[in-house]
Design an enzyme around this catalytic site. Sequence first.
Site, mmCIF file in Angstrom:
data_model
loop_
_atom_site.group_PDB
_atom_site.id
_atom_site.type_symbol
_atom_site.label_atom_id
_atom_site.label_comp_id
_atom_site.label_asym_id
_atom_site.label_seq_id
_atom_site.Cartn_x
_atom_site.Cartn_y
_atom_site.Cartn_z
ATOM 1 N N PHE A 73 41.485 40.821 43.446
ATOM 2 C CA PHE A 73 41.873 41.416 42.170
ATOM 3 C C PHE A 73 41.340 42.836 42.085
ATOM 4 O O PHE A 73 40.187 43.096 42.443
ATOM 5 C CB PHE A 73 41.306 40.574 41.013
ATOM 6 C CG PHE A 73 41.514 41.160 39.646
ATOM 7 C CD1 PHE A 73 42.790 41.309 39.121
ATOM 8 C CD2 PHE A 73 40.427 41.558 38.867
ATOM 9 C CE1 PHE A 73 42.981 41.849 37.848
ATOM 10 C CE2 PHE A 73 40.604 42.094 37.600
ATOM 11 C CZ PHE A 73 41.890 42.236 37.096
ATOM 12 N N HIS A 74 42.213 43.753 41.653
ATOM 13 C CA HIS A 74 41.812 45.141 41.405
ATOM 14 C C HIS A 74 42.035 45.459 39.929
ATOM 15 O O HIS A 74 42.987 44.975 39.319
ATOM 16 C CB HIS A 74 42.637 46.117 42.245
ATOM 17 C CG HIS A 74 42.513 45.929 43.718
ATOM 18 N ND1 HIS A 74 41.306 45.995 44.382
ATOM 19 C CD2 HIS A 74 43.449 45.670 44.672
ATOM 20 C CE1 HIS A 74 41.508 45.792 45.675
ATOM 21 N NE2 HIS A 74 42.790 45.584 45.871
ATOM 22 N N SER A 124 34.631 43.512 48.207
ATOM 23 C CA SER A 124 35.590 42.853 49.095
ATOM 24 C C SER A 124 36.122 43.860 50.104
ATOM 25 O O SER A 124 36.227 45.053 49.809
ATOM 26 C CB SER A 124 36.752 42.278 48.271
ATOM 27 O OG SER A 124 36.270 41.393 47.280
ATOM 28 N N CYS A 145 39.322 35.813 47.768
ATOM 29 C CA CYS A 145 39.276 35.908 49.230
ATOM 30 C C CYS A 145 39.431 34.532 49.880
ATOM 31 O O CYS A 145 39.001 34.322 51.019
ATOM 32 C CB CYS A 145 37.995 36.595 49.688
ATOM 33 S SG CYS A 145 37.761 38.201 48.902
ATOM 34 N N GLN A 159 42.588 37.466 52.230
ATOM 35 C CA GLN A 159 43.254 36.610 51.258
ATOM 36 C C GLN A 159 43.436 37.362 49.942
ATOM 37 O O GLN A 159 43.405 38.590 49.911
ATOM 38 C CB GLN A 159 42.400 35.350 51.053
ATOM 39 C CG GLN A 159 42.152 34.547 52.319
ATOM 40 C CD GLN A 159 43.171 33.439 52.512
ATOM 41 O OE1 GLN A 159 44.014 33.190 51.657
ATOM 42 N NE2 GLN A 159 43.090 32.754 53.651
ATOM 43 N N ILE A 160 43.608 36.608 48.871
ATOM 44 C CA ILE A 160 43.898 37.211 47.569
ATOM 45 C C ILE A 160 42.639 37.818 46.940
ATOM 46 O O ILE A 160 41.533 37.302 47.098
ATOM 47 C CB ILE A 160 44.526 36.157 46.621
ATOM 48 C CG1 ILE A 160 45.147 36.835 45.394
ATOM 49 C CG2 ILE A 160 43.495 35.093 46.216
ATOM 50 C CD1 ILE A 160 46.066 35.916 44.602
ATOM 51 N N ARG A 188 47.453 44.006 54.325
ATOM 52 C CA ARG A 188 46.071 44.065 54.809
ATOM 53 C C ARG A 188 45.630 42.693 55.292
ATOM 54 O O ARG A 188 46.250 41.673 54.996
ATOM 55 C CB ARG A 188 45.131 44.548 53.689
ATOM 56 C CG ARG A 188 45.099 43.620 52.495
ATOM 57 C CD ARG A 188 43.968 43.873 51.525
ATOM 58 N NE ARG A 188 44.132 43.066 50.320
ATOM 59 C CZ ARG A 188 43.872 41.774 50.227
ATOM 60 N NH1 ARG A 188 43.420 41.108 51.283
ATOM 61 N NH2 ARG A 188 44.063 41.116 49.102
ATOM 62 N N GLY A 189 44.506 42.680 55.982
ATOM 63 C CA GLY A 189 43.905 41.416 56.355
ATOM 64 C C GLY A 189 43.296 40.734 55.148
ATOM 65 O O GLY A 189 43.097 41.341 54.096
ATOM 66 N N ALA A 214 36.694 47.355 48.162
ATOM 67 C CA ALA A 214 36.685 47.412 46.699
ATOM 68 C C ALA A 214 35.311 46.977 46.215
ATOM 69 O O ALA A 214 34.881 45.849 46.482
ATOM 70 C CB ALA A 214 37.766 46.510 46.121
#
Length: 216
Positions: free
Chosen positions: A79-80, A140, A171, A76-77, A73-74, A155
């Site tokens: 958390f889920h 996000s 992000c 940055q990092i 996906r587009g 999310a």
Amino acid sequence: MKTLDTQLKLRYLGRQDYLTSWQAMSDFTNQRDENTIDEIWLVEHPAVFTQGLAGKAEHLLKHSEIPIVQSDRGGQITFHAPGQLVVYLLINLRRKALNVRALVTVMEDSIINLLADYNVIAVAKPDAPGVYVNGKKIASLGLKIRKGCSFHGLALNVDMDLSPFLQINPCGYAGLEMTQCKAEGLTLSVDELAPLLIEKMNQQLDYSHIESFHHE
């Protein structure tokens, strides 16, 4: 009139491993054609960090037992974890006459409008996609477009353990604080918020024939 651009399949997936969902939506997008009905998937993931295509290793500040997945996906990092509502939008953008920016706006506006119903004032930022409450990020976004069709999505933090966000620059933004619906006084659960968010989205996406599937 029931045409392809008015039909939607809505799938409630319950709790599902991130890699399983990612592989499934990638396969769906690869295999779809002009006659494939759009789908929106709603899911919660077990704890996982996901790194976007633009992600940089230095934005992971601390290693832990939480797995890290390099996604396509587009962004940055992020958390889920359980307590977060994840919505994947598998939409033929050409058929809906949408570009990527328009779909991002749909996602942002839907969350903002939903929160406003519960007196939570949220905003979008033109330079940092997502939704924010008092400068803290509550949702996000990250999309991938293939063959003119979207996958991945958004999310929304509902009622989750936010502490793992401290292990990353969310992000890609150092020091970005996160928040969630519960902390802002909105005490509905993921299951309660999911159909309400879809309703807000559909005010803009305008699907008139929606079929729901529960896969828990």
